[in-house]
Design a protein around this motif. Sequence first.
Motif, PDB file in Angstrom:
ATOM      1  N   GLY A  15       0.283  -0.887   0.037  1.00 26.36           N
ATOM      2  CA  GLY A  15      -0.071  -0.324  -0.081  1.00 26.36           C
ATOM      3  C   GLY A  15       1.174   1.278  -0.237  1.00 26.36           C
ATOM      4  N   ALA A  16      -0.107   2.104   0.372  1.00 26.11           N
ATOM      5  CA  ALA A  16       0.770   3.639   0.574  1.00 26.11           C
ATOM      6  C   ALA A  16       2.361   3.769   1.494  1.00 26.11           C
ATOM      7  CB  ALA A  16       0.021   5.127   0.927  1.00 26.11           C
ATOM      8  N   LYS A  17       2.070   2.536   2.532  1.00 32.35           N
ATOM      9  CA  LYS A  17       3.257   2.468   3.424  1.00 32.35           C
ATOM     10  C   LYS A  17       3.332   0.651   3.389  1.00 32.35           C
ATOM     11  CE  LYS A  17       4.021   2.904   8.356  1.00 32.35           C
ATOM     12  NZ  LYS A  17       4.766   1.515   8.610  1.00 32.35           N
ATOM     13  N   GLN A  18       4.427   0.965   2.922  1.00 32.20           N
ATOM     14  CA  GLN A  18       4.978  -1.054   3.219  1.00 32.20           C
ATOM     15  C   GLN A  18       4.796  -1.007   4.245  1.00 32.20           C
ATOM     16  OE1 GLN A  18       5.408  -2.359   0.079  1.00 32.20           O
ATOM     17  NE2 GLN A  18       4.866  -0.693  -0.752  1.00 32.20           N
ATOM     18  N   ILE A  19       4.493  -2.328   4.496  1.00 31.59           N
ATOM     19  CA  ILE A  19       4.537  -3.432   6.114  1.00 31.59           C
ATOM     20  C   ILE A  19       5.312  -4.470   5.880  1.00 31.59           C
ATOM     21  CG2 ILE A  19       3.447  -4.072   8.192  1.00 31.59           C
ATOM     22  CD1 ILE A  19       1.097  -2.292   7.016  1.00 31.59           C
ATOM     23  N   THR A  20       6.058  -5.001   6.919  1.00 31.17           N
ATOM     24  CA  THR A  20       6.730  -6.772   6.148  1.00 31.17           C
ATOM     25  C   THR A  20       5.898  -7.079   6.768  1.00 31.17           C
ATOM     26  OG1 THR A  20       7.907  -5.901   9.272  1.00 31.17           O
ATOM     27  CG2 THR A  20       8.869  -5.232   7.548  1.00 31.17           C
ATOM     28  N   ALA A  21       5.835  -8.441   6.447  1.00 30.73           N
ATOM     29  CA  ALA A  21       5.714  -9.552   7.098  1.00 30.73           C
ATOM     30  C   ALA A  21       6.139  -9.934   8.229  1.00 30.73           C
ATOM     31  CB  ALA A  21       5.853 -11.181   6.142  1.00 30.73           C
ATOM     32  N   THR A  22       6.673  -9.469   8.970  1.00 29.90           N
ATOM     33  CA  THR A  22       7.272  -9.932  10.007  1.00 29.90           C
ATOM     34  C   THR A  22       6.526  -8.754  11.347  1.00 29.90           C
ATOM     35  OG1 THR A  22       9.292 -10.353   9.652  1.00 29.90           O
ATOM     36  CG2 THR A  22       9.253 -10.130  12.505  1.00 29.90           C
ATOM     37  N   THR A  23       6.124  -7.714  10.513  1.00 31.65           N
ATOM     38  CA  THR A  23       5.113  -7.035  11.961  1.00 31.65           C
ATOM     39  C   THR A  23       3.790  -7.139  11.176  1.00 31.65           C
ATOM     40  OG1 THR A  23       6.301  -4.863  11.263  1.00 31.65           O
ATOM     41  CG2 THR A  23       4.078  -4.706  11.220  1.00 31.65           C
ATOM     42  N   TRP A  27       0.504 -11.032  18.118  1.00 32.68           N
ATOM     43  CA  TRP A  27       0.793 -10.473  19.940  1.00 32.68           C
ATOM     44  C   TRP A  27       0.772  -8.383  19.014  1.00 32.68           C
ATOM     45  CZ3 TRP A  27       4.187 -13.392  17.548  1.00 32.68           C
ATOM     46  CH2 TRP A  27       4.722 -14.431  17.714  1.00 32.68           C
ATOM     47  N   PHE A  28      -0.764  -8.588  18.810  1.00 34.33           N
ATOM     48  CA  PHE A  28      -0.898  -6.936  19.011  1.00 34.33           C
ATOM     49  C   PHE A  28      -0.784  -6.550  19.904  1.00 34.33           C
ATOM     50  CE2 PHE A  28      -4.578  -3.165  19.107  1.00 34.33           C
ATOM     51  CZ  PHE A  28      -4.295  -2.906  17.994  1.00 34.33           C
ATOM     52  N   ASP A  29      -0.056  -4.803  19.061  1.00 35.08           N
ATOM     53  CA  ASP A  29       0.087  -3.842  20.313  1.00 35.08           C
ATOM     54  C   ASP A  29      -0.317  -2.335  19.832  1.00 35.08           C
ATOM     55  OD1 ASP A  29       1.565  -1.793  21.972  1.00 35.08           O
ATOM     56  OD2 ASP A  29       3.514  -2.484  21.381  1.00 35.08           O
ATOM     57  N   ALA A  30      -1.301  -2.152  20.967  1.00 29.65           N
ATOM     58  CA  ALA A  30      -2.791  -0.865  20.651  1.00 29.65           C
ATOM     59  C   ALA A  30      -1.568   0.042  20.516  1.00 29.65           C
ATOM     60  CB  ALA A  30      -3.193  -0.958  21.171  1.00 29.65           C
ATOM     61  N   HIS A  48       0.164  -1.782  13.385  1.00 30.95           N
ATOM     62  CA  HIS A  48      -0.354  -2.811  13.829  1.00 30.95           C
ATOM     63  C   HIS A  48      -1.896  -2.351  14.139  1.00 30.95           C
ATOM     64  CE1 HIS A  48       2.409  -5.368  15.996  1.00 30.95           C
ATOM     65  NE2 HIS A  48       3.184  -4.970  15.354  1.00 30.95           N
ATOM     66  N   GLN A  49      -2.305  -0.705  14.028  1.00 34.19           N
ATOM     67  CA  GLN A  49      -3.676  -0.251  14.403  1.00 34.19           C
ATOM     68  C   GLN A  49      -3.359  -0.085  12.539  1.00 34.19           C
ATOM     69  OE1 GLN A  49      -5.261   0.406  16.808  1.00 34.19           O
ATOM     70  NE2 GLN A  49      -4.105   0.867  18.199  1.00 34.19           N
ATOM     71  N   ILE A  50      -2.733  -0.141  11.877  1.00 29.88           N
ATOM     72  CA  ILE A  50      -3.241   0.301  10.076  1.00 29.88           C
ATOM     73  C   ILE A  50      -3.697  -1.232  10.208  1.00 29.88           C
ATOM     74  CG2 ILE A  50      -1.978   0.408   8.047  1.00 29.88           C
ATOM     75  CD1 ILE A  50      -0.662   2.376   9.240  1.00 29.88           C
ATOM     76  N   ILE A  51      -3.064  -2.474  10.405  1.00 32.34           N
ATOM     77  CA  ILE A  51      -3.227  -3.559   9.607  1.00 32.34           C
ATOM     78  C   ILE A  51      -4.961  -4.193  10.595  1.00 32.34           C
ATOM     79  CG2 ILE A  51      -3.124  -6.036  10.024  1.00 32.34           C
ATOM     80  CD1 ILE A  51       0.168  -5.043  10.085  1.00 32.34           C
ATOM     81  N   TRP A  52      -5.234  -3.690  11.346  1.00 32.55           N
ATOM     82  CA  TRP A  52      -6.636  -3.818  11.900  1.00 32.55           C
ATOM     83  C   TRP A  52      -7.734  -3.014  11.730  1.00 32.55           C
ATOM     84  CZ3 TRP A  52      -7.829  -8.664  14.138  1.00 32.55           C
ATOM     85  CH2 TRP A  52      -7.119  -9.705  13.945  1.00 32.55           C
TER      86      TRP A  52
END
Length: 335
Positions: free
Chosen positions: A30-38, A45-48, A53-57
């Motif tokens: 997407g506009a912001k790349q997110i790694t598979a590890t993240t 292990w969601f971290d608010a 993590h917020q973008i993903i969920w």
Amino acid sequence: MKFQSRMRMFVMLIAPIAALLLVVASILYGAKQITATTVWESLFWFDASNVDHQIIWSSRLPRAVGAILIGCFLAVSGALMQGMTRNYLASPSMMGVSDGSVFVITLLMVFVPSAHSTQLILFSMLGSALGAGLVFGIAWLIPNGMSPVRLAILGIIIGTFLSGVADAVATYFQISQSVSFWYNARLHQMDPALIKLSIPFAFVGLMLALVASRSLLVLSFGEDVAASLGQRTWIVKAVTILAVVILTGVSVALAGKIAFVGLIIPHIARFLVGVDHRWTVPVSGVLGGLFLPLCDIIARFLNHPFETPIGVVTALFGVPFFLYLIKTRGGGKHA
């Protein structure tokens, strides 16, 4: 027959894997790349406090799931409409069904601005019924109105009229910004709560679609033949239209009007698995659920880092396909 039988098994076996890969790709890119590890960490292990993590969920995952569901709903609706009318050009976007939803949602935003999500879905389905009723009602009244080309033209006219009136109402009451979401589908604004709320409605629509699909093959040979075989054609049509109204209404409520999915996918499904609607309808749903998220991913890269509207991508596939159908099959109905 062997080819079609093999394709049925292949589609059903490969679809879950393809859907999972598309969900993963939709989350990663997407506009912001997110790694598979993240992504992995956010799932288990969601971290608010973690922005990724917020973008993903809150954005990426609902967007991917929503695209799969909407693609499925629109493709099933298109397969049902084409089967019921024996019209290769029938689809929710061509027959004014989606435009009816947008029209009624606009009225809802004007007169009930505090409407909750359930009202939004219900009124969207009411709009789908209005659009379908106008198109098929007028087609029934005019000579040869149910022919493929005339029905498609009539659907476009009614759809354009409803869309124009809705736009005029939105402009007059100065809510154009509020309702622009439903005119120009934006999957990135998918509401997770609305997705959850829509599931029961969609489940009913899909069950009705599966019930109707068992009778559509007989109906496709003509009403006289179907009646002579003891089929109550009006019940089949009523169930079919109700399924289309529910599924299209839910789709528009979730993400606005998206064209061409319900036109293209049923044709691909028929090519792969044959004309038996007991297979065509569910396979259309499966393929539609893969097609729209694929288009959504393409939309992110056409003008990266800016997103291209999803309607532009579906139109790149849909417009040439529509012209091809007009040229090759627009003159008559299919069996």
